[in-house]
Design an enzyme around this catalytic site. Sequence first.
Site, mmCIF file in Angstrom:
data_model
loop_
_atom_site.group_PDB
_atom_site.id
_atom_site.type_symbol
_atom_site.label_atom_id
_atom_site.label_comp_id
_atom_site.label_asym_id
_atom_site.label_seq_id
_atom_site.Cartn_x
_atom_site.Cartn_y
_atom_site.Cartn_z
ATOM 1 N N SER A 139 0.761 -0.979 0.216
ATOM 2 C CA SER A 139 -0.005 0.036 0.012
ATOM 3 C C SER A 139 0.760 1.227 0.004
ATOM 4 O O SER A 139 2.202 1.134 0.360
ATOM 5 C CB SER A 139 -0.990 -0.003 1.297
ATOM 6 N N TYR A 152 -1.572 -1.689 10.321
ATOM 7 C CA TYR A 152 -1.493 -1.964 8.868
ATOM 8 C C TYR A 152 -0.394 -1.295 8.299
ATOM 9 O O TYR A 152 0.093 -2.069 7.609
ATOM 10 C CB TYR A 152 -3.031 -0.882 8.750
HETATM 11 N N1 LIG Z 1 -8.902 -0.245 -0.929
HETATM 12 C C1 LIG Z 1 -7.654 0.621 -0.796
HETATM 13 O O1 LIG Z 1 -7.776 1.716 -0.912
HETATM 14 C C2 LIG Z 1 -6.509 -0.150 -0.668
HETATM 15 C C3 LIG Z 1 -5.345 0.551 -0.884
HETATM 16 C C4 LIG Z 1 -4.151 0.149 -0.787
HETATM 17 C C5 LIG Z 1 -3.782 -1.267 -0.417
HETATM 18 N N2 LIG Z 1 -4.878 -2.082 -0.321
HETATM 19 C C6 LIG Z 1 -4.753 -3.626 0.050
HETATM 20 O O2 LIG Z 1 -5.549 -4.361 -1.268
HETATM 21 C C7 LIG Z 1 -5.391 -5.507 -0.715
HETATM 22 C C8 LIG Z 1 -7.157 -5.915 -1.122
HETATM 23 O O3 LIG Z 1 -7.914 -4.824 -0.316
HETATM 24 P P1 LIG Z 1 -9.429 -4.698 -1.083
HETATM 25 O O4 LIG Z 1 -9.175 -3.079 -1.117
HETATM 26 O O5 LIG Z 1 -9.665 -5.434 -2.313
HETATM 27 O O6 LIG Z 1 -10.507 -4.807 -0.028
HETATM 28 P P2 LIG Z 1 -11.159 -5.974 0.204
HETATM 29 O O7 LIG Z 1 -11.727 -5.884 1.620
HETATM 30 O O8 LIG Z 1 -12.500 -5.900 -0.788
HETATM 31 O O9 LIG Z 1 -10.498 -7.426 -0.102
HETATM 32 C C9 LIG Z 1 -9.775 -7.985 0.940
HETATM 33 C C10 LIG Z 1 -10.020 -9.470 0.957
HETATM 34 O O10 LIG Z 1 -9.141 -10.097 1.780
HETATM 35 C C11 LIG Z 1 -9.999 -11.073 2.367
HETATM 36 N N3 LIG Z 1 -9.243 -11.680 3.660
HETATM 37 C C12 LIG Z 1 -8.977 -11.046 4.829
HETATM 38 N N4 LIG Z 1 -8.499 -11.846 5.720
HETATM 39 C C13 LIG Z 1 -8.289 -13.048 5.140
HETATM 40 C C14 LIG Z 1 -7.693 -14.181 5.312
HETATM 41 N N5 LIG Z 1 -7.010 -14.345 6.653
HETATM 42 N N6 LIG Z 1 -7.607 -15.202 4.507
HETATM 43 C C15 LIG Z 1 -8.042 -15.023 3.234
HETATM 44 N N7 LIG Z 1 -8.854 -13.926 2.899
HETATM 45 C C16 LIG Z 1 -8.840 -12.838 3.681
HETATM 46 C C17 LIG Z 1 -11.338 -10.551 2.782
HETATM 47 O O11 LIG Z 1 -12.363 -11.465 3.054
HETATM 48 C C18 LIG Z 1 -11.685 -9.747 1.753
HETATM 49 O O12 LIG Z 1 -12.209 -10.341 0.687
HETATM 50 C C19 LIG Z 1 -5.317 -5.630 0.726
HETATM 51 O O13 LIG Z 1 -4.302 -5.991 1.075
HETATM 52 C C20 LIG Z 1 -5.396 -4.168 1.342
HETATM 53 O O14 LIG Z 1 -4.691 -3.622 2.370
HETATM 54 C C21 LIG Z 1 -6.333 -1.554 -0.424
#
Ligand SMILES: NC(=O)c1ccc[n+]([C@@H]2O[C@H](COP(=O)([O-])OP(=O)(O)OC[C@H]3O[C@@H](n4cnc5c(N)ncnc54)[C@H](O)[C@@H]3O)[C@@H](O)[C@H]2O)c1
Length: 252
Positions: A139, A152
């Site tokens: 991130s 985080y």
């Molecule tokens: N959304 C943003 O703005 C953003 C920005 C930077 C980084 N990220 C990163 O992107 C990645 C995806 O996030 P997203 O935005 O798609 O959010 P999201 O919540 O839609 O997707 C994350 C998924 O990970 C799954 N998950 C959580 N814990 C788990 C586990 N122990 N085992 C298996 N699956 C698990 C959740 O059920 C969820 O479906 C994450 O690592 C997040 O930190 C997101």
Amino acid sequence: MPLLDNKTCIITGGAGSLGLAAAKLFLDEGANVALIDLSMQALEQAAKDLPKDRVELIAADVSRATDAALYVGRTVGRFGPLDVLFSNAGNFGRVAPIHDYPEDVFDRVLEVHVKGAFLAAKHAVPQMNDGGSIIITSSVAGMRGDAGVYAYITAKHAQVGLMRCLAKELASRRIRVNTIHPGPIDNAFQLHVEKGLGEAIGGDGTEFFNARIPLGRHGTPEEIARSVLYLASDQSSFVTGTTLMVDGGMSV
Ligand SMILES: NC(=O)c1ccc[n+]([C@@H]2O[C@H](COP(=O)([O-])OP(=O)(O)OC[C@H]3O[C@@H](n4cnc5c(N)ncnc54)[C@H](O)[C@@H]3O)[C@@H](O)[C@H]2O)c1
């Protein structure tokens, strides 16, 4: 020729926003894809319009070694040796001052992001073709600090260390390993973060972020997916050990 023709790909967090966007693009480019997430119900809902003959759904917790062995084994059993691992599952935890930060929240966030990415690599690498690609979703929070976001931000920095070690070890097999660093994305995960922030600062959490992004807006899941596809495919054949910022300039 499609960029991922007949490649075997694992996507963790596959029922979520960024995981599903990447899955759609990988499938458009000819891949076979295993989607890993905590709940089969969420996976089935997410995958309802995806082609069943090229998609495997596996309920697993990425922080558990037995689950990592299971999802790698099932993917290879159905589609053959791995070409791409997109280690993307994530949870946010909480924002709190250090003296108040709950230890169990800290542990769980590190378990999912750091141990989860470690276990994915540990089990996937022996089953991966030479020339494969590993992408870990860090991130913009993996490049900077912010008060109160202890779990985080620590987890997202740690993923960079893991990536750098893997990149060095696996280069002799031409397996490339990179982190991708999304900025704020227009999705539910980020909205949840911004609601909490808005309450803490007594203002609009979304506007707070937009004011800090030179391009002046959030990214879309599709914009992140295109960068993941670049790292997954031979388009990035000389790129390893890098931290690809996809953040509208927020980290500049
Ligand atoms: N959304 C943003 O703005 C953003 C920005 C930077 C980084 N990220 C990163 O992107 C990645 C995806 O996030 P997203 O935005 O798609 O959010 P999201 O919540 O839609 O997707 C994350 C998924 O990970 C799954 N998950 C959580 N814990 C788990 C586990 N122990 N085992 C298996 N699956 C698990 C959740 O059920 C969820 O479906 C994450 O690592 C997040 O930190 C997101």
